[in-house]
Structures are given as structure tokens and as C-alpha cells.
Motif scaffolding. Structure first.
Motif, PDB file in Angstrom:
ATOM      1  N   ILE A 274     -32.950   4.121 -27.023  1.00 13.07           N
ATOM      2  CA  ILE A 274     -32.300   3.752 -25.769  1.00 13.07           C
ATOM      3  C   ILE A 274     -33.374   3.287 -24.799  1.00 13.07           C
ATOM      4  O   ILE A 274     -34.400   3.944 -24.625  1.00 13.07           O
ATOM      5  CB  ILE A 274     -31.535   4.935 -25.160  1.00 13.07           C
ATOM      6  N   VAL A 275     -33.130   2.143 -24.174  1.00  9.37           N
ATOM      7  CA  VAL A 275     -33.950   1.678 -23.060  1.00  9.37           C
ATOM      8  C   VAL A 275     -33.128   1.903 -21.796  1.00  9.37           C
ATOM      9  O   VAL A 275     -32.134   1.205 -21.562  1.00  9.37           O
ATOM     10  CB  VAL A 275     -34.308   0.179 -23.196  1.00  9.37           C
ATOM     11  N   GLY A 276     -33.496   2.910 -20.998  1.00 14.13           N
ATOM     12  CA  GLY A 276     -32.836   3.113 -19.718  1.00 14.13           C
ATOM     13  C   GLY A 276     -33.195   1.988 -18.777  1.00 14.13           C
ATOM     14  O   GLY A 276     -34.023   1.118 -19.085  1.00 14.13           O
ATOM     15  N   TYR A 277     -32.600   2.001 -17.584  1.00 18.47           N
ATOM     16  CA  TYR A 277     -32.737   0.810 -16.732  1.00 18.47           C
ATOM     17  C   TYR A 277     -32.772   1.255 -15.277  1.00 18.47           C
ATOM     18  O   TYR A 277     -31.807   1.801 -14.765  1.00 18.47           O
ATOM     19  CB  TYR A 277     -31.538  -0.117 -16.986  1.00 18.47           C
ATOM     20  N   ASN A 278     -33.896   0.999 -14.634  1.00 23.75           N
ATOM     21  CA  ASN A 278     -34.038   1.284 -13.206  1.00 23.75           C
ATOM     22  C   ASN A 278     -34.030  -0.030 -12.441  1.00 23.75           C
ATOM     23  O   ASN A 278     -35.009  -0.776 -12.451  1.00 23.75           O
ATOM     24  CB  ASN A 278     -35.346   2.043 -12.936  1.00 23.75           C
ATOM     25  N   ILE A 279     -32.902  -0.317 -11.804  1.00 25.77           N
ATOM     26  CA  ILE A 279     -32.766  -1.546 -11.009  1.00 25.77           C
ATOM     27  C   ILE A 279     -31.903  -1.221  -9.798  1.00 25.77           C
ATOM     28  O   ILE A 279     -30.758  -1.670  -9.668  1.00 25.77           O
ATOM     29  CB  ILE A 279     -32.217  -2.723 -11.862  1.00 25.77           C
ATOM     30  N   PRO A 280     -32.444  -0.405  -8.884  1.00 23.45           N
ATOM     31  CA  PRO A 280     -31.648   0.085  -7.756  1.00 23.45           C
ATOM     32  C   PRO A 280     -31.120  -1.010  -6.845  1.00 23.45           C
ATOM     33  O   PRO A 280     -30.081  -0.826  -6.203  1.00 23.45           O
ATOM     34  CB  PRO A 280     -32.619   1.011  -7.025  1.00 23.45           C
ATOM     35  N   GLN A 281     -31.792  -2.151  -6.767  1.00 25.54           N
ATOM     36  CA  GLN A 281     -31.316  -3.231  -5.908  1.00 25.54           C
ATOM     37  C   GLN A 281     -29.991  -3.800  -6.409  1.00 25.54           C
ATOM     38  O   GLN A 281     -29.252  -4.432  -5.652  1.00 25.54           O
ATOM     39  CB  GLN A 281     -32.373  -4.335  -5.777  1.00 25.54           C
ATOM     40  N   ALA A 282     -29.673  -3.576  -7.681  1.00 25.27           N
ATOM     41  CA  ALA A 282     -28.416  -4.067  -8.242  1.00 25.27           C
ATOM     42  C   ALA A 282     -27.384  -2.954  -8.436  1.00 25.27           C
ATOM     43  O   ALA A 282     -26.193  -3.177  -8.275  1.00 25.27           O
ATOM     44  CB  ALA A 282     -28.671  -4.762  -9.578  1.00 25.27           C
ATOM     45  N   THR A 283     -27.855  -1.761  -8.803  1.00 25.52           N
ATOM     46  CA  THR A 283     -26.930  -0.673  -9.134  1.00 25.52           C
ATOM     47  C   THR A 283     -26.728   0.320  -8.003  1.00 25.52           C
ATOM     48  O   THR A 283     -25.746   1.060  -7.989  1.00 25.52           O
ATOM     49  CB  THR A 283     -27.446   0.124 -10.348  1.00 25.52           C
ATOM     50  N   GLY A 284     -27.683   0.383  -7.057  1.00 25.24           N
ATOM     51  CA  GLY A 284     -27.630   1.397  -6.019  1.00 25.24           C
ATOM     52  C   GLY A 284     -28.100   2.756  -6.506  1.00 25.24           C
ATOM     53  O   GLY A 284     -28.022   3.753  -5.776  1.00 25.24           O
ATOM     54  N   ILE A 285     -28.611   2.815  -7.736  1.00 28.88           N
ATOM     55  CA  ILE A 285     -29.055   4.077  -8.338  1.00 28.88           C
ATOM     56  C   ILE A 285     -30.522   3.957  -8.727  1.00 28.88           C
ATOM     57  O   ILE A 285     -30.913   3.016  -9.418  1.00 28.88           O
ATOM     58  CB  ILE A 285     -28.236   4.405  -9.596  1.00 28.88           C
ATOM     59  N   SER A 286     -31.333   4.917  -8.287  1.00 32.15           N
ATOM     60  CA  SER A 286     -32.730   4.971  -8.686  1.00 32.15           C
ATOM     61  C   SER A 286     -32.930   6.104  -9.695  1.00 32.15           C
ATOM     62  O   SER A 286     -32.393   7.197  -9.521  1.00 32.15           O
ATOM     63  CB  SER A 286     -33.637   5.222  -7.470  1.00 32.15           C
ATOM     64  N   VAL A 287     -33.674   5.815 -10.734  1.00 32.57           N
ATOM     65  CA  VAL A 287     -34.033   6.843 -11.701  1.00 32.57           C
ATOM     66  C   VAL A 287     -35.293   7.534 -11.191  1.00 32.57           C
ATOM     67  O   VAL A 287     -36.364   6.931 -11.152  1.00 32.57           O
ATOM     68  CB  VAL A 287     -34.263   6.251 -13.103  1.00 32.57           C
ATOM     69  N   SER A 288     -35.152   8.765 -10.767  1.00 37.05           N
ATOM     70  CA  SER A 288     -36.293   9.495 -10.212  1.00 37.05           C
ATOM     71  C   SER A 288     -37.273   9.857 -11.316  1.00 37.05           C
ATOM     72  O   SER A 288     -36.925   9.924 -12.503  1.00 37.05           O
ATOM     73  CB  SER A 288     -35.815  10.765  -9.503  1.00 37.05           C
ATOM     74  N   THR A 289     -38.505  10.126 -10.907  1.00 33.63           N
ATOM     75  CA  THR A 289     -39.513  10.554 -11.879  1.00 33.63           C
ATOM     76  C   THR A 289     -39.101  11.864 -12.523  1.00 33.63           C
ATOM     77  O   THR A 289     -39.292  12.070 -13.733  1.00 33.63           O
ATOM     78  CB  THR A 289     -40.880  10.692 -11.185  1.00 33.63           C
ATOM     79  N   ASP A 290     -38.521  12.772 -11.737  1.00 31.27           N
ATOM     80  CA  ASP A 290     -38.064  14.059 -12.292  1.00 31.27           C
ATOM     81  C   ASP A 290     -36.973  13.849 -13.331  1.00 31.27           C
ATOM     82  O   ASP A 290     -36.955  14.525 -14.373  1.00 31.27           O
ATOM     83  CB  ASP A 290     -37.552  14.966 -11.171  1.00 31.27           C
ATOM     84  N   LEU A 291     -36.052  12.919 -13.062  1.00 34.24           N
ATOM     85  CA  LEU A 291     -35.006  12.633 -14.045  1.00 34.24           C
ATOM     86  C   LEU A 291     -35.603  12.032 -15.303  1.00 34.24           C
ATOM     87  O   LEU A 291     -35.204  12.387 -16.423  1.00 34.24           O
ATOM     88  CB  LEU A 291     -33.974  11.676 -13.445  1.00 34.24           C
ATOM     89  N   LEU A 292     -36.558  11.125 -15.153  1.00 30.28           N
ATOM     90  CA  LEU A 292     -37.183  10.508 -16.317  1.00 30.28           C
ATOM     91  C   LEU A 292     -37.834  11.562 -17.204  1.00 30.28           C
ATOM     92  O   LEU A 292     -37.764  11.471 -18.437  1.00 30.28           O
ATOM     93  CB  LEU A 292     -38.206   9.463 -15.872  1.00 30.28           C
ATOM     94  N   LYS A 293     -38.434  12.585 -16.606  1.00 32.00           N
ATOM     95  CA  LYS A 293     -39.044  13.662 -17.391  1.00 32.00           C
ATOM     96  C   LYS A 293     -38.016  14.351 -18.278  1.00 32.00           C
ATOM     97  O   LYS A 293     -38.329  14.746 -19.408  1.00 32.00           O
ATOM     98  CB  LYS A 293     -39.689  14.681 -16.450  1.00 32.00           C
ATOM     99  N   ARG A 294     -36.799  14.485 -17.773  1.00 33.21           N
ATOM    100  CA  ARG A 294     -35.732  15.099 -18.564  1.00 33.21           C
ATOM    101  C   ARG A 294     -35.210  14.139 -19.626  1.00 33.21           C
ATOM    102  O   ARG A 294     -34.957  14.526 -20.767  1.00 33.21           O
ATOM    103  CB  ARG A 294     -34.593  15.542 -17.648  1.00 33.21           C
ATOM    104  N   LEU A 295     -35.051  12.874 -19.254  1.00 30.44           N
ATOM    105  CA  LEU A 295     -34.475  11.896 -20.173  1.00 30.44           C
ATOM    106  C   LEU A 295     -35.343  11.678 -21.407  1.00 30.44           C
ATOM    107  O   LEU A 295     -34.820  11.527 -22.520  1.00 30.44           O
ATOM    108  CB  LEU A 295     -34.254  10.572 -19.445  1.00 30.44           C
ATOM    109  N   VAL A 296     -36.662  11.659 -21.227  1.00 26.75           N
ATOM    110  CA  VAL A 296     -37.529  11.376 -22.375  1.00 26.75           C
ATOM    111  C   VAL A 296     -37.576  12.539 -23.363  1.00 26.75           C
ATOM    112  O   VAL A 296     -38.138  12.402 -24.457  1.00 26.75           O
ATOM    113  CB  VAL A 296     -38.961  10.990 -21.929  1.00 26.75           C
ATOM    114  N   GLU A 297     -36.965  13.652 -23.005  1.00 27.03           N
ATOM    115  CA  GLU A 297     -36.842  14.761 -23.948  1.00 27.03           C
ATOM    116  C   GLU A 297     -35.673  14.557 -24.913  1.00 27.03           C
ATOM    117  O   GLU A 297     -35.568  15.250 -25.932  1.00 27.03           O
ATOM    118  CB  GLU A 297     -36.653  16.089 -23.185  1.00 27.03           C
TER     119      GLU A 297
END
Length: 290
Positions: A133-156
Motif C-alpha cells: 500500500i502506498v498511502g497518500y498525504n495531499i492535504p491541499q486536496a483532501t483536507g487530511i494530513s497524515v501526521s508523523t505519529d500516524l505514519l509510525k502506526r501505519l508502517v507497522e
């Protein structure tokens, strides 16, 4: 885990004048981009107008695309959708036809925006498929930012091995790189600096109209020929700044058409750039010929 290092070209979808997909030109473009040396192709990318393609059209693009590519480069398919069951269905289909990885936006329209909600979204998808899976951080389009803390959880998670970062914030980008090596730059105007900072790969829409230059830039940076890379970058930058600050996809498609890649047509509700913008784009592209 798929190796997504290098230039992953966020491929356009070529349309006819009536908005239908021109699959003949699509296959010709694949050959042109592979021959230019790109390391991967992203099918159904945002630059390929994914939001305005039907699920059936995406499936057809992926079936034809993976067959045409035939292992000559990596294949990333976008399987984003608002409904989780649809994301899983699209993802399984892309996996079944030979995709190496899936690019998946967070649930961007009035869905969960908190870290727990986003984690559960990706966790459910992760459990249903067996490729990256390639996640996607594009807050200017989605209004959602992937935080660094969230990324730490996702890569697990088992398959969440990459994140495409299109936000354009180099500080956050470098924070991501402290978490995982699987960061792919998605902001055209920061590409050379992200590569110098240690980003292993990019997903690049602007490469549609300059695939050879994109590959050369990557080669120069990884071989630490930074002065030459920056010289090339100065020729690439005028058009990259233009597409980033104007109508992105219509500008990329017109630039591609001007340089011999595709039809330049967009699908509604997008519209072509204006006559004045077209003149400005052509001036910006002149730098590539210096």
C-alpha cells in the motif's frame, strides 16, 4: 515488498475529443515512458484523472496497462474510493492483474480525519490484500494530513510500506524519512531537494512531459553529481512552477501534448487551460530546450 525506488511516472489517461479513453494512445504512451527509462508507472493516478473515471474504466486501464508493461517496470495502481468495500474490491482486482502496489487516498470526503479513524481505514484494507500500500498525504486536496505519529502506526501494518507525500512541506517530508525509508515525493517543485534529502523514489505527474529529463535528474542525484542535477533542475523548474500554480492536470496534459506525449484532452468537469495560460506554458517549456 516492491522496490519503488526511482521515477514512478504518475501517468496521464489519454482522452479523445469526446472524453472517451483512447486505449491505442495509452499503450503507445506506456512504451514511450518505459523506453525513456522510468522505473515505474502509476496507472489511474490523479494526473490520470482518477476521480472522473468509473471503476470499470480503471479496471480496464489496469488490465491493459499491466499486460502492456509486461514486467518492464513497476506498476502502481490507484484503488482509491470513498467506500471501504469499494476500495477493497478495486484493490483486489488491481492485485489480480499484476499490480506491484496500490496507491490509496485517505477517506477524503467527510470521513474520519482523526488518527484512529484513518488507521482503522488502512488497517481494514491492509488485511484484505497482499501487495504494498502506498498511502497518500495531499492535504491541499483532501483536507487530511497524515501526521508523523500516524505514519509510525501505519508502517507497522503488514503491507503499508510507502507513503506518497505531495504536501510540499520539506520539514514534514524529512520527518517522514525519520520514520520510514518508504517515502515517495509527490510535490513536483521539491523533487530534487527531496531526492537529495534521501527520498528513494518519486511519484511524479510532471514527468509525463519530460520523462527523459526526470530519469536523468534521478540518475544525477543518486550518483551525487549534485551540481549537474541543479543545472538540469533550473531548466525543468519554470514549467514545474507553472503547472503547480495553475490548473495542474490540464497544464500537464497540454505540456505533454506539446512535447509529443498524448492528446492534451481532459475529461469533464476539468477544462483546458486558457489561451493566455497556454502562451505562458509554452514560454516556460522553452527552458527545457536550452
Amino acid at each position: 515488498m516492491a522496490n519503488l525506488e526511482g521515477i514512478n511516472l504518475a501517468m496521464q489517461t489519454p482522452f479523445n475529443d469526446d472524453g472517451g479513453i483512447n486505449f491505442k494512445i495509452y499503450e503507445e504512451l506506456i512504451d514511450k515512458y518505459v523506453n525513456a527509462g522510468v522505473h515505474g508507472l502509476v496507472l489511474g493516478a490523479g494526473t490520470g484523472q482518477h476521480p472522473y473515471l468509473t471503476e470499470e474504466e480503471c479496471n480496464q486501464l489496469y488490465e491493459i496497462g499491466t499486460k502492456r508493461i509486461d514486467g518492464r517496470c513497476k506498476v502502481i495502481c490507484q484503488s482509491s474510493a470513498l467506500n471501504v468495500d469499494e476500495v477493497i474490491r478495486r484493490s483486489k482486482h488491481a492485485e489480480s492483474v499484476g499490480a506491484d502496489a496500490l496507491m490509496i487516498l485517505p477517506p477524503y470526503f467527510e470521513g474520519p480525519s482523526d488518527d484512529d479513524g484513518l488507521f482503522e481505514f488502512y488497517k481494514e484494507i491492509d488485511s484484505a490484500i497482499s501487495i504494498d500500500i502506498v498511502g497518500y498525504n495531499i492535504p491541499q486536496a483532501t483536507g487530511i494530513s497524515v501526521s508523523t505519529d500516524l505514519l509510525k502506526r501505519l508502517v507497522e501494518l503488514k503491507n503499508f510500506n510507502y507513503i506518497k507525500d505531495s504536501a510540499g512541506d520539506l520539514s514534514t517530508h524529512q520527518e517522514y524519512l525519520q520514520v520510514t525509508p518508504g517515502v515517495l515525493n509527490g510535490c513536483d517543485t521539491t523533487t530534487v531537494y527531496a531526492l537529495m534529502a534521501g527520498t528513494k523514489g518519486v511519484i511524479w505527474g510532471g514527468a509525463n512531459y519530460m520523462p527523459y529529463e526526470a530519469v536523468k535528474l534521478y540518475d544525477l542525484v543518486i550518483n551525487k553529481r549534485h551540481s549537474e542535477a541543479l543545472e538540469l533542475w533550473q531548466r525543468m523548474l519554470p514549467s514545474l512552477l507553472f503547472i503547480w500554480r495553475t490548473k495542474y492536470t490540464p497544464s500537464v496534459l497540454r505540456a505533454s501534448q506539446l512535447r509529443g506525449y498524448g492528446t492534451g484532452n481532459v475529461r469533464k468537469p476539468l477544462s483546458k487551460i486558457s489561451a493566455q495560460e497556454d502562451k505562458e506554458l509554452q514560454r516556460a517549456l522553452e527552458a527545457l530546450n536550452r
